[in-house]
Scaffold this active site. Structure first.
Site, PDB file in Angstrom:
ATOM      1  N   LYS A 113      43.493  63.654   3.492  1.00 16.90           N
ATOM      2  CA  LYS A 113      44.559  63.637   4.506  1.00 16.90           C
ATOM      3  C   LYS A 113      45.915  63.926   3.875  1.00 16.90           C
ATOM      4  O   LYS A 113      46.758  64.588   4.476  1.00 16.90           O
ATOM      5  CB  LYS A 113      44.577  62.295   5.253  1.00 16.90           C
ATOM      6  CG  LYS A 113      43.400  62.152   6.211  1.00 16.90           C
ATOM      7  CD  LYS A 113      43.429  60.811   6.913  1.00 16.90           C
ATOM      8  CE  LYS A 113      42.157  60.574   7.706  1.00 16.90           C
ATOM      9  NZ  LYS A 113      42.011  59.163   8.092  1.00 16.90           N
ATOM     10  N   LYS A 193      32.789  69.025   7.454  1.00 20.50           N
ATOM     11  CA  LYS A 193      32.411  68.025   8.456  1.00 20.50           C
ATOM     12  C   LYS A 193      32.980  68.420   9.817  1.00 20.50           C
ATOM     13  O   LYS A 193      34.102  68.922   9.877  1.00 20.50           O
ATOM     14  CB  LYS A 193      33.008  66.692   7.992  1.00 20.50           C
ATOM     15  CG  LYS A 193      32.815  65.544   8.930  1.00 20.50           C
ATOM     16  CD  LYS A 193      33.522  64.299   8.412  1.00 20.50           C
ATOM     17  CE  LYS A 193      34.999  64.276   8.824  1.00 20.50           C
ATOM     18  NZ  LYS A 193      35.621  62.948   8.700  1.00 20.50           N
ATOM     19  N   LYS A 196      37.911  67.058  14.600  1.00 20.19           N
ATOM     20  CA  LYS A 196      38.913  67.638  15.496  1.00 20.19           C
ATOM     21  C   LYS A 196      40.063  68.273  14.722  1.00 20.19           C
ATOM     22  O   LYS A 196      40.533  69.349  15.063  1.00 20.19           O
ATOM     23  CB  LYS A 196      39.457  66.554  16.422  1.00 20.19           C
ATOM     24  CG  LYS A 196      39.869  67.106  17.751  1.00 20.19           C
ATOM     25  CD  LYS A 196      39.694  66.058  18.811  1.00 20.19           C
ATOM     26  CE  LYS A 196      39.734  66.618  20.193  1.00 20.19           C
ATOM     27  NZ  LYS A 196      39.209  65.708  21.186  1.00 20.19           N
TER      28      LYS A 196
HETATM   29  P1  TYM Z   1      36.510  58.691  13.518  1.00 19.27           P
HETATM   30  O1  TYM Z   1      37.327  58.465  14.752  1.00 19.27           O
HETATM   31  O2  TYM Z   1      36.883  59.819  12.633  1.00 19.27           O
HETATM   32  O3  TYM Z   1      34.995  58.886  13.931  1.00 19.27           O
HETATM   33  C1  TYM Z   1      34.299  57.964  14.785  1.00 19.27           C
HETATM   34  C2  TYM Z   1      32.863  57.815  14.302  1.00 19.27           C
HETATM   35  O4  TYM Z   1      32.209  59.093  14.290  1.00 19.27           O
HETATM   36  C3  TYM Z   1      31.674  59.348  13.002  1.00 19.27           C
HETATM   37  N1  TYM Z   1      31.798  60.788  12.729  1.00 19.27           N
HETATM   38  C4  TYM Z   1      30.796  61.590  12.394  1.00 19.27           C
HETATM   39  N2  TYM Z   1      29.479  61.361  12.219  1.00 19.27           N
HETATM   40  C5  TYM Z   1      28.702  62.409  11.873  1.00 19.27           C
HETATM   41  N3  TYM Z   1      29.167  63.672  11.701  1.00 19.27           N
HETATM   42  C6  TYM Z   1      30.478  63.945  11.857  1.00 19.27           C
HETATM   43  N4  TYM Z   1      30.935  65.188  11.690  1.00 19.27           N
HETATM   44  C7  TYM Z   1      31.355  62.883  12.224  1.00 19.27           C
HETATM   45  N5  TYM Z   1      32.685  62.803  12.456  1.00 19.27           N
HETATM   46  C8  TYM Z   1      32.938  61.508  12.767  1.00 19.27           C
HETATM   47  C9  TYM Z   1      32.512  58.524  12.041  1.00 19.27           C
HETATM   48  O5  TYM Z   1      31.820  58.241  10.852  1.00 19.27           O
HETATM   49  C10 TYM Z   1      32.788  57.286  12.860  1.00 19.27           C
HETATM   50  O6  TYM Z   1      31.718  56.385  12.753  1.00 19.27           O
HETATM   51  N6  TYM Z   1      38.286  55.181  10.437  1.00 19.27           N
HETATM   52  C11 TYM Z   1      37.330  55.435  11.488  1.00 19.27           C
HETATM   53  C12 TYM Z   1      37.491  54.537  12.687  1.00 19.27           C
HETATM   54  C13 TYM Z   1      37.492  53.069  12.417  1.00 19.27           C
HETATM   55  C14 TYM Z   1      36.380  52.259  12.141  1.00 19.27           C
HETATM   56  C15 TYM Z   1      36.892  50.940  11.993  1.00 19.27           C
HETATM   57  C16 TYM Z   1      35.024  52.497  11.997  1.00 19.27           C
HETATM   58  C17 TYM Z   1      38.593  52.265  12.419  1.00 19.27           C
HETATM   59  N7  TYM Z   1      38.236  50.997  12.174  1.00 19.27           N
HETATM   60  C18 TYM Z   1      36.062  49.877  11.702  1.00 19.27           C
HETATM   61  C19 TYM Z   1      34.193  51.423  11.720  1.00 19.27           C
HETATM   62  C20 TYM Z   1      34.702  50.134  11.573  1.00 19.27           C
HETATM   63  C21 TYM Z   1      37.493  56.862  11.956  1.00 19.27           C
HETATM   64  O7  TYM Z   1      38.512  57.461  11.769  1.00 19.27           O
HETATM   65  O8  TYM Z   1      36.422  57.345  12.654  1.00 19.27           O
END
Ligand code: TYM
Length: 327
Positions: A113, A193, A196
């Site tokens: 990032k 990956k 968005k």
């Molecule tokens: P975020 O918003 O990027 O993604 C949400 C969930 O989707 C999964 N994910 C994917 N899985 C497979 N292939 C992909 N290309 C892909 N892109 C996203 C992510 O692994 C996630 O499970 N930091 C986290 C959000 C968060 C969180 C937490 C998660 C905040 N607090 C506490 C678990 C526990 C995030 O940005 O996910």
């Protein structure tokens, strides 16, 4: 009894990577009898990236609509917005005092990032995983359904729990990551990956024409230059997606056609696009319907926040006691 927590950033509706990698498991776990589930729309995490404040409320509504449309039952789980439960930030500060600085600067997402937004390397980007640990530990969660990209953050959350327990006495369980069969979905570029911020996604509410166009432009096996060259379905991006979205007979036909060079990538993509359109149609319809009733979404999120706050207050009472805070 297991306690589950997971989070997702409100960047509007979610994409098929989020769905396959995480949300599918949320829906499944919320339906299990002995699971207490908390699902959090993490707006406090989202503000570490550049964003437009006036667009935020709608991004939350769209995301919530998609989650409900995917089958998440708000009566069996607390679905809420992170910033509506102030204990998340309170616990994050406390956990920061047992988090090794060196670990934070080693996080790959922090490095990625920082490279992507060199003009905005704010301290929140660095402390992001502490807030994540707070999200999880605030509910003393034992299971965290996430995609592969969050595993390093989960490892750190476990370490933070260990350090807190070691210093102040047993308070938090060490949460375990739970994965689906598809913990890492690549974007349409077939390289990075699906995300968005990389502009390589298919949203679950994407309209059929956009799906056809996007899949037509998706990455294909570079070693298969002509239709008559045999392909490699096990590593082919398009064949891989057939596994998740096409009926078994269609998947088998395209894998075989690829291997024997009897079907071309264009045929395979056309079939995949139609499978995706069919697969996503019910979710898309339901989500668009829900988005038209933001007052219902508001009620759902308010009830979720109420449930979450009750649990959060209880944990914070214990944490304050452990820390020896003046009462
Ligand atoms: P975020 O918003 O990027 O993604 C949400 C969930 O989707 C999964 N994910 C994917 N899985 C497979 N292939 C992909 N290309 C892909 N892109 C996203 C992510 O692994 C996630 O499970 N930091 C986290 C959000 C968060 C969180 C937490 C998660 C905040 N607090 C506490 C678990 C526990 C995030 O940005 O996910």
């Amino acid at each position: 009894m297991e306690t589950v927590l997971s989070g997702i950033q409100p960047s509007g509706g979610f994409h098929i990577g989020n769905y396959l990698g995480a949300v599918q498991n949320w829906v499944r776990m919320a339906a299990l009898p002995d699971y207490r589930c908390y699902f959090c729309i993490v707006d406090l995490h989202a503000i570490t990236q550049n964003y437009e404040p006036s667009a935020m409320p709608n991004r939350v509504v769209e995301l919530c609509a998609d989650l409900l449309a995917a089958g998440l039952d708000p009566n069996r789980s607390a679905l809420f917005v992170q910033s509506q439960v102030p204990e998340h930030t309170e616990l994050a500060w406390i956990l920061a005092t047992v988090t090794p600085y060196g670990e934070l600067s080693r996080m790959t997402q922090f490095k990625d990032k920082s490279e992507r937004q060199p003009e905005n390397i704010n301290a929140g980007l660095l402390t992001y995983p502490i807030l994540m640990a707070a999200d999880i530990l605030l509910y003393r969660a034992t299971r965290v359904p996430v995609g592969m990209d969050q595993v390093q953050h989960l490892e750190l959350a476990r370490e933070i729990a260990r350090r807190f327990n070691g210093r102040f006495g047993d308070t938090f369980p060490e949460p375990l990551p739970i994965h689906t069969q598809a913990p890492k979905i690549l974007g349409l570029d077939g390289k990075q990956k699906m995300s968005k911020s990389l502009g390589n996604t298919i949203e679950v509410t994407e309209n059929p024409e956009a799906i056809r166009k996007k899949i037509a432009g998706a990455y294909t096996d570079e070693t298969r230059l002509r239709k008559t060259d045999p392909g490699h379905p096990e590593s082919c991006y398009v064949c891989g997606l057939h596994n998740y979205f096409s009926p078994p007979d269609v998947t088998a036909r395209h894998h075989e056609g690829c291997r024997t060079a009897t079907l071309g990538c264009v045929d395979s993509k056309r079939a995949l696009a139609e499978s995706l359109i069919q697969y996503l149609a019910p979710m898309r319809e339901r989500s668009l319907e829900l988005r038209a009733h933001p007052e219902q979404i508001r009620e759902t999120l308010a009830a979720g926040a109420e449930t979450a706050r009750r649990a959060a207050r209880e944990t914070m009472g214990l944490v304050r006691e452990r820390l020896g805070f003046y009462r």
